[in-house]
Scaffold this active site. Sequence first.
Site, PDB file in Angstrom:
ATOM      1  N   PRO A  89       0.820  -1.227   0.000  1.00  0.00           N
ATOM      2  CA  PRO A  89       0.000   0.000   0.000  1.00  0.00           C
ATOM      3  C   PRO A  89       0.848   1.269   0.000  1.00  0.00           C
ATOM      4  O   PRO A  89       0.370   2.337  -0.370  1.00  0.00           O
ATOM      5  CB  PRO A  89      -0.812  -0.111   1.302  1.00  0.00           C
ATOM      6  CG  PRO A  89      -0.794  -1.551   1.653  1.00  0.00           C
ATOM      7  CD  PRO A  89       0.527  -2.071   1.164  1.00  0.00           C
ATOM      8  N   GLU A 116       1.298  -8.419   8.704  1.00  0.00           N
ATOM      9  CA  GLU A 116       1.520  -6.972   8.755  1.00  0.00           C
ATOM     10  C   GLU A 116       2.530  -6.507   7.703  1.00  0.00           C
ATOM     11  O   GLU A 116       2.811  -5.319   7.592  1.00  0.00           O
ATOM     12  CB  GLU A 116       2.031  -6.557  10.150  1.00  0.00           C
ATOM     13  CG  GLU A 116       1.009  -6.706  11.257  1.00  0.00           C
ATOM     14  CD  GLU A 116      -0.220  -5.852  11.019  1.00  0.00           C
ATOM     15  OE1 GLU A 116      -0.079  -4.641  10.791  1.00  0.00           O
ATOM     16  OE2 GLU A 116      -1.336  -6.411  11.050  1.00  0.00           O
ATOM     17  N   ARG A 154      -0.826  -9.198 -21.409  1.00  0.00           N
ATOM     18  CA  ARG A 154      -1.587  -8.822 -22.602  1.00  0.00           C
ATOM     19  C   ARG A 154      -0.814  -7.860 -23.495  1.00  0.00           C
ATOM     20  O   ARG A 154      -1.188  -7.642 -24.650  1.00  0.00           O
ATOM     21  CB  ARG A 154      -2.942  -8.237 -22.212  1.00  0.00           C
ATOM     22  CG  ARG A 154      -2.880  -6.945 -21.444  1.00  0.00           C
ATOM     23  CD  ARG A 154      -4.238  -6.596 -20.836  1.00  0.00           C
ATOM     24  NE  ARG A 154      -5.327  -6.777 -21.781  1.00  0.00           N
ATOM     25  CZ  ARG A 154      -5.666  -5.899 -22.703  1.00  0.00           C
ATOM     26  NH1 ARG A 154      -4.974  -4.776 -22.812  1.00  0.00           N
ATOM     27  NH2 ARG A 154      -6.674  -6.124 -23.523  1.00  0.00           N
ATOM     28  N   ASP A 169      -7.188   0.484 -25.766  1.00  0.00           N
ATOM     29  CA  ASP A 169      -7.698   0.298 -24.412  1.00  0.00           C
ATOM     30  C   ASP A 169      -7.804   1.615 -23.662  1.00  0.00           C
ATOM     31  O   ASP A 169      -7.124   2.594 -23.995  1.00  0.00           O
ATOM     32  CB  ASP A 169      -6.761  -0.629 -23.622  1.00  0.00           C
ATOM     33  CG  ASP A 169      -6.916  -2.080 -24.022  1.00  0.00           C
ATOM     34  OD1 ASP A 169      -7.960  -2.428 -24.585  1.00  0.00           O
ATOM     35  OD2 ASP A 169      -5.977  -2.851 -23.765  1.00  0.00           O
TER      36      ASP A 169
END
Length: 258
Positions: A89, A116, A154, A169
């Site tokens: 994060p 954690e 991809r 895209d």
Amino acid sequence: MRIDIVSLFPEFVEQCAAFGVTGRARERGLLSLHGWNPRDHAGGNYRKVDDRTFGGGPGMVMLVEPLRLCLAAMRAADPLRPHLVYLSPQGRRLDQARVRELAALPRLALLCGRYEGVDERLLQAEVDEEISIGDYVLSGGELGAAVIVDTVARLQEGALNDAASAAEDSFEDGLLDCPHYSHPVEHLYGTVPEVLRSGNHAAIARWRRQQALARTWLRRPDLLEGRELSRADRKLLDEWLREQDDPQAGPQGERPVR
């Protein structure tokens, strides 16, 4: 391209990468995936890979030594140096521009944390980059790793049956994609726009570009902040905005939020 997954559950990513475009890229030899489990390098009867955090508090932290040995084995498996990414994060937010850069690497390694997280000393010594797939918390890095595997797979040449589809895209040119329609022309839910049935390729391209600009303006205005639109794009967007204010000027779309 070679991708190594370092995880307590490498089979999770393996299963996610067995289908669709990613599975096809692997079948065609464009991408190889290799799993590495730190528990295989842990000592003791219980093969312990985590312990309590110093300073107190809830949760456990993944230990340095099993990960260090696992990473050493991973690096030794191929002479190509891997670019090691820790899914975190605290990392840089993943976007399509970074995906393109990662897809161009010959070897990528993805480190998936649990509990954690990972002992900071290992991150400082071993990791090249931290990446986040969004501002939320998952139980582990495996889902993030699966996302990265799919996005880079991809973009491998030959992975898509039509290479042009990747270029169109969402986010490839900084905009969201335009709407798409298929058969039948008439349906209970509506009618395919006439321009798409006209056979006029220039008009179709213009409509699609305008719709991409409009959708981005409505749904992700942050993508347009600080972006210098070309004169043609500015004209297309202004034209669309006028149509929203004047029902007689053209077909109605979603109302913009003022």
